[in-house]
Design an enzyme around this catalytic site. Sequence first.
Site, PDB file in Angstrom:
ATOM      1  N   GLU A   1      63.073  32.517  40.008  1.00  0.00           N
ATOM      2  CA  GLU A   1      62.583  32.518  38.620  1.00  0.00           C
ATOM      3  C   GLU A   1      63.591  33.241  37.734  1.00  0.00           C
ATOM      4  O   GLU A   1      64.073  34.319  38.087  1.00  0.00           O
ATOM      5  CB  GLU A   1      61.230  33.228  38.565  1.00  0.00           C
ATOM      6  CG  GLU A   1      60.651  33.252  37.166  1.00  0.00           C
ATOM      7  CD  GLU A   1      59.194  33.649  37.170  1.00  0.00           C
ATOM      8  OE1 GLU A   1      58.408  33.044  37.921  1.00  0.00           O
ATOM      9  OE2 GLU A   1      58.839  34.562  36.415  1.00  0.00           O
TER      10      GLU A   1
ATOM     11  N   THR B   1      60.884  31.160  32.652  1.00  0.00           N
ATOM     12  CA  THR B   1      59.697  31.703  31.986  1.00  0.00           C
ATOM     13  C   THR B   1      59.699  31.339  30.499  1.00  0.00           C
ATOM     14  O   THR B   1      60.716  30.905  29.940  1.00  0.00           O
ATOM     15  CB  THR B   1      59.591  33.235  32.132  1.00  0.00           C
ATOM     16  OG1 THR B   1      60.692  33.823  31.460  1.00  0.00           O
ATOM     17  CG2 THR B   1      59.590  33.655  33.582  1.00  0.00           C
TER      18      THR B   1
ATOM     19  N   ALA C   1      54.742  34.318  25.768  1.00  0.00           N
ATOM     20  CA  ALA C   1      53.299  34.057  25.665  1.00  0.00           C
ATOM     21  C   ALA C   1      52.948  33.264  24.409  1.00  0.00           C
ATOM     22  O   ALA C   1      52.114  32.373  24.448  1.00  0.00           O
ATOM     23  CB  ALA C   1      52.531  35.365  25.706  1.00  0.00           C
TER      24      ALA C   1
ATOM     25  N   HIS D   1      58.119  26.785  32.633  1.00  0.00           N
ATOM     26  CA  HIS D   1      56.809  27.373  32.357  1.00  0.00           C
ATOM     27  C   HIS D   1      56.426  26.993  30.920  1.00  0.00           C
ATOM     28  O   HIS D   1      57.302  26.926  30.045  1.00  0.00           O
ATOM     29  CB  HIS D   1      56.857  28.904  32.418  1.00  0.00           C
ATOM     30  CG  HIS D   1      57.223  29.453  33.767  1.00  0.00           C
ATOM     31  ND1 HIS D   1      56.902  30.749  34.159  1.00  0.00           N
ATOM     32  CD2 HIS D   1      57.864  28.907  34.830  1.00  0.00           C
ATOM     33  CE1 HIS D   1      57.347  30.960  35.389  1.00  0.00           C
ATOM     34  NE2 HIS D   1      57.945  29.859  35.811  1.00  0.00           N
TER      35      HIS D   1
ATOM     36  N   ARG E   1      48.123  30.015  30.643  1.00  0.00           N
ATOM     37  CA  ARG E   1      47.524  30.395  29.368  1.00  0.00           C
ATOM     38  C   ARG E   1      48.405  31.399  28.644  1.00  0.00           C
ATOM     39  O   ARG E   1      48.538  31.368  27.427  1.00  0.00           O
ATOM     40  CB  ARG E   1      46.141  31.029  29.599  1.00  0.00           C
ATOM     41  CG  ARG E   1      45.436  31.298  28.277  1.00  0.00           C
ATOM     42  CD  ARG E   1      44.314  32.274  28.428  1.00  0.00           C
ATOM     43  NE  ARG E   1      44.817  33.589  28.840  1.00  0.00           N
ATOM     44  CZ  ARG E   1      44.049  34.568  29.261  1.00  0.00           C
ATOM     45  NH1 ARG E   1      42.760  34.381  29.372  1.00  0.00           N
ATOM     46  NH2 ARG E   1      44.568  35.729  29.599  1.00  0.00           N
TER      47      ARG E   1
ATOM     48  N   TYR F   1      46.364  34.373  41.774  1.00  0.00           N
ATOM     49  CA  TYR F   1      46.418  35.833  41.839  1.00  0.00           C
ATOM     50  C   TYR F   1      45.811  36.340  43.148  1.00  0.00           C
ATOM     51  O   TYR F   1      44.583  36.434  43.276  1.00  0.00           O
ATOM     52  CB  TYR F   1      45.655  36.410  40.623  1.00  0.00           C
ATOM     53  CG  TYR F   1      46.250  35.887  39.333  1.00  0.00           C
ATOM     54  CD1 TYR F   1      47.271  36.581  38.695  1.00  0.00           C
ATOM     55  CD2 TYR F   1      45.846  34.657  38.801  1.00  0.00           C
ATOM     56  CE1 TYR F   1      47.876  36.070  37.555  1.00  0.00           C
ATOM     57  CE2 TYR F   1      46.439  34.140  37.655  1.00  0.00           C
ATOM     58  CZ  TYR F   1      47.451  34.858  37.039  1.00  0.00           C
ATOM     59  OH  TYR F   1      48.051  34.356  35.911  1.00  0.00           O
TER      60      TYR F   1
ATOM     61  N   LYS G   1      41.689  24.426  38.310  1.00  0.00           N
ATOM     62  CA  LYS G   1      43.083  24.073  37.992  1.00  0.00           C
ATOM     63  C   LYS G   1      43.507  22.870  38.842  1.00  0.00           C
ATOM     64  O   LYS G   1      44.143  21.941  38.357  1.00  0.00           O
ATOM     65  CB  LYS G   1      44.029  25.252  38.249  1.00  0.00           C
ATOM     66  CG  LYS G   1      43.793  26.436  37.316  1.00  0.00           C
ATOM     67  CD  LYS G   1      44.872  27.507  37.476  1.00  0.00           C
ATOM     68  CE  LYS G   1      44.526  28.765  36.709  1.00  0.00           C
ATOM     69  NZ  LYS G   1      45.569  29.767  36.652  1.00  0.00           N
TER      70      LYS G   1
ATOM     71  N   GLN H   1      51.092  35.333  41.756  1.00  0.00           N
ATOM     72  CA  GLN H   1      51.554  36.588  41.159  1.00  0.00           C
ATOM     73  C   GLN H   1      52.249  37.391  42.271  1.00  0.00           C
ATOM     74  O   GLN H   1      51.988  37.182  43.465  1.00  0.00           O
ATOM     75  CB  GLN H   1      50.305  37.332  40.628  1.00  0.00           C
ATOM     76  CG  GLN H   1      50.560  38.641  39.947  1.00  0.00           C
ATOM     77  CD  GLN H   1      51.475  38.499  38.748  1.00  0.00           C
ATOM     78  OE1 GLN H   1      52.683  38.393  38.946  1.00  0.00           O
ATOM     79  NE2 GLN H   1      50.915  38.508  37.555  1.00  0.00           N
TER      80      GLN H   1
HETATM   81  P1  FAD Z   1      44.001  31.181  33.165  1.00  0.00           P
HETATM   82  O1  FAD Z   1      44.093  30.230  34.293  1.00  0.00           O
HETATM   83  O2  FAD Z   1      43.419  30.693  31.894  1.00  0.00           O
HETATM   84  O3  FAD Z   1      43.221  32.451  33.706  1.00  0.00           O
HETATM   85  C1  FAD Z   1      42.935  33.578  32.896  1.00  0.00           C
HETATM   86  C2  FAD Z   1      41.555  34.132  33.255  1.00  0.00           C
HETATM   87  O4  FAD Z   1      40.562  33.154  32.898  1.00  0.00           O
HETATM   88  C3  FAD Z   1      41.374  34.364  34.763  1.00  0.00           C
HETATM   89  O5  FAD Z   1      40.576  35.491  34.895  1.00  0.00           O
HETATM   90  C4  FAD Z   1      40.650  33.105  35.260  1.00  0.00           C
HETATM   91  O6  FAD Z   1      39.825  33.337  36.385  1.00  0.00           O
HETATM   92  C5  FAD Z   1      39.841  32.698  34.044  1.00  0.00           C
HETATM   93  N1  FAD Z   1      39.745  31.223  33.924  1.00  0.00           N
HETATM   94  C6  FAD Z   1      40.670  30.302  34.255  1.00  0.00           C
HETATM   95  N2  FAD Z   1      40.251  29.052  33.977  1.00  0.00           N
HETATM   96  C7  FAD Z   1      39.018  29.189  33.451  1.00  0.00           C
HETATM   97  C8  FAD Z   1      38.084  28.265  32.946  1.00  0.00           C
HETATM   98  N3  FAD Z   1      38.344  26.956  32.933  1.00  0.00           N
HETATM   99  N4  FAD Z   1      36.916  28.749  32.454  1.00  0.00           N
HETATM  100  C9  FAD Z   1      36.652  30.079  32.442  1.00  0.00           C
HETATM  101  N5  FAD Z   1      37.519  31.023  32.923  1.00  0.00           N
HETATM  102  C10 FAD Z   1      38.694  30.564  33.410  1.00  0.00           C
HETATM  103  N6  FAD Z   1      53.087  34.590  31.275  1.00  0.00           N
HETATM  104  C11 FAD Z   1      53.889  34.212  30.252  1.00  0.00           C
HETATM  105  O7  FAD Z   1      53.626  34.565  29.102  1.00  0.00           O
HETATM  106  N7  FAD Z   1      54.998  33.430  30.454  1.00  0.00           N
HETATM  107  C12 FAD Z   1      55.336  32.982  31.694  1.00  0.00           C
HETATM  108  O8  FAD Z   1      56.339  32.274  31.841  1.00  0.00           O
HETATM  109  C13 FAD Z   1      54.523  33.352  32.798  1.00  0.00           C
HETATM  110  N8  FAD Z   1      54.779  32.926  34.050  1.00  0.00           N
HETATM  111  C14 FAD Z   1      53.929  33.243  35.085  1.00  0.00           C
HETATM  112  C15 FAD Z   1      54.193  32.722  36.363  1.00  0.00           C
HETATM  113  C16 FAD Z   1      53.351  33.018  37.424  1.00  0.00           C
HETATM  114  C17 FAD Z   1      53.640  32.451  38.777  1.00  0.00           C
HETATM  115  C18 FAD Z   1      52.235  33.879  37.222  1.00  0.00           C
HETATM  116  C19 FAD Z   1      51.344  34.222  38.366  1.00  0.00           C
HETATM  117  C20 FAD Z   1      51.958  34.401  35.956  1.00  0.00           C
HETATM  118  C21 FAD Z   1      52.796  34.074  34.877  1.00  0.00           C
HETATM  119  N9  FAD Z   1      52.549  34.549  33.579  1.00  0.00           N
HETATM  120  C22 FAD Z   1      53.368  34.179  32.539  1.00  0.00           C
HETATM  121  C23 FAD Z   1      51.422  35.469  33.324  1.00  0.00           C
HETATM  122  C24 FAD Z   1      50.140  34.703  32.892  1.00  0.00           C
HETATM  123  O9  FAD Z   1      50.355  34.099  31.641  1.00  0.00           O
HETATM  124  C25 FAD Z   1      49.010  35.745  32.793  1.00  0.00           C
HETATM  125  O10 FAD Z   1      48.685  36.217  34.070  1.00  0.00           O
HETATM  126  C26 FAD Z   1      47.759  35.297  32.043  1.00  0.00           C
HETATM  127  O11 FAD Z   1      46.936  36.445  31.812  1.00  0.00           O
HETATM  128  C27 FAD Z   1      46.886  34.274  32.746  1.00  0.00           C
HETATM  129  O12 FAD Z   1      47.498  33.040  32.789  1.00  0.00           O
HETATM  130  P2  FAD Z   1      46.798  31.854  33.614  1.00  0.00           P
HETATM  131  O13 FAD Z   1      47.591  30.653  33.377  1.00  0.00           O
HETATM  132  O14 FAD Z   1      46.539  32.248  35.013  1.00  0.00           O
HETATM  133  O15 FAD Z   1      45.413  31.779  32.795  1.00  0.00           O
END
Ligand code: FAD
Length: 288
Positions: free
Chosen positions: A16, A48, A51, A76, A106, A142, A162, A173
């Site tokens: 990455e 990456t 946000a 991403h 997200r 996670y 997802k 993560q």
């Molecule tokens: P979501 O999947 O939306 O999850 C967020 C929360 O909502 C979780 O608690 C989940 O359980 C819950 N949730 C999920 N789907 C639903 C649903 N349909 N209904 C209700 N609740 C739900 N951040 C950046 O800004 N830029 C990056 O490039 C970046 N790269 C990353 C790469 C990896 C491999 C990882 C693990 C994380 C990365 N992140 C990045 C961080 C990530 O954006 C944060 O962890 C963020 O808080 C959650 O993103 P997510 O896509 O998992 O969100």
Amino acid sequence: MRIDEILSKKRTLSFEVFPPKKGAEEKEALLSTIEKLKTLRPDFISVTYGAGGANAREATEISGCIKKMGVEPLAHITGGPSSKSDIDRVLGELKKLGVENVLALRGDRPVEYEAEYCKYFPHATDLISYIGDDMCIGAACYPEGHIECQTLYDDIVNLKKKQDCGASFLITQIFYDNSYYYRLLHEAGKMGVTVPIIPGIMPLISAKNINRIKSMCGSAIPLDFRNMIESYSSNPTVMREIGLNYAVYQIIDLIAKGAPGVHLYIMNRAETATEIFGRLKNVFNELF
Ligand code: FAD
């Protein structure tokens, strides 16, 4: 090539990188890092994305450069506060550059949550559904549970969504205790998650990074490892050796237990990737 296709044939090694913040000099340095990473024959390199999409142009450009250099990029994309037309613009650009793979996220929400913040894409699932099936889509997961979820169970229920929306692989993560990854595999499997879950490893090579990692992603650091780090925190060369060897130990354990690949968070440092590759040359050459 689509990453899900690669995963159906072999184990993947991936890195990455993050796009440059400043001008041309930083970009040149990153391109030279990518040239060095290419010699390790990664299956893909992920890029990456800020946000709020603030660095969308730079991130897209770097994904295009990776493609031109003959390595598969994984771009991403964060939904966050983006509008549908913002996302259309980024996806259109990526497609023009020949990028076939995106990691749909997200993004982190601001500390003071504003109801309007994620108006169009409140969750990664909304972005995954919106992108549809003309790209190969990965998503985040996670091993220790996402910080906003009360329980790991709730988080895995959302993880399954997802997959149902179209994610065909997952990247975790950072974690330092492999048993969290094995627990995630077990629990997600029970709930019907069948897509490959690629473990994400970040070598902890500087004592300064312990607190950063805790605040960034809350990953637990096993006591044995913590003791090693704390004993040598004032000796950077010993500390680096400890961190690299610990990452090597994690990787060997993961591969021995059947992980579908390894994703290395290398913080744009080609030398970290090169050292790990050197220590595990035969593992990567023969088992990937
Ligand atoms: P979501 O999947 O939306 O999850 C967020 C929360 O909502 C979780 O608690 C989940 O359980 C819950 N949730 C999920 N789907 C639903 C649903 N349909 N209904 C209700 N609740 C739900 N951040 C950046 O800004 N830029 C990056 O490039 C970046 N790269 C990353 C790469 C990896 C491999 C990882 C693990 C994380 C990365 N992140 C990045 C961080 C990530 O954006 C944060 O962890 C963020 O808080 C959650 O993103 P997510 O896509 O998992 O969100």
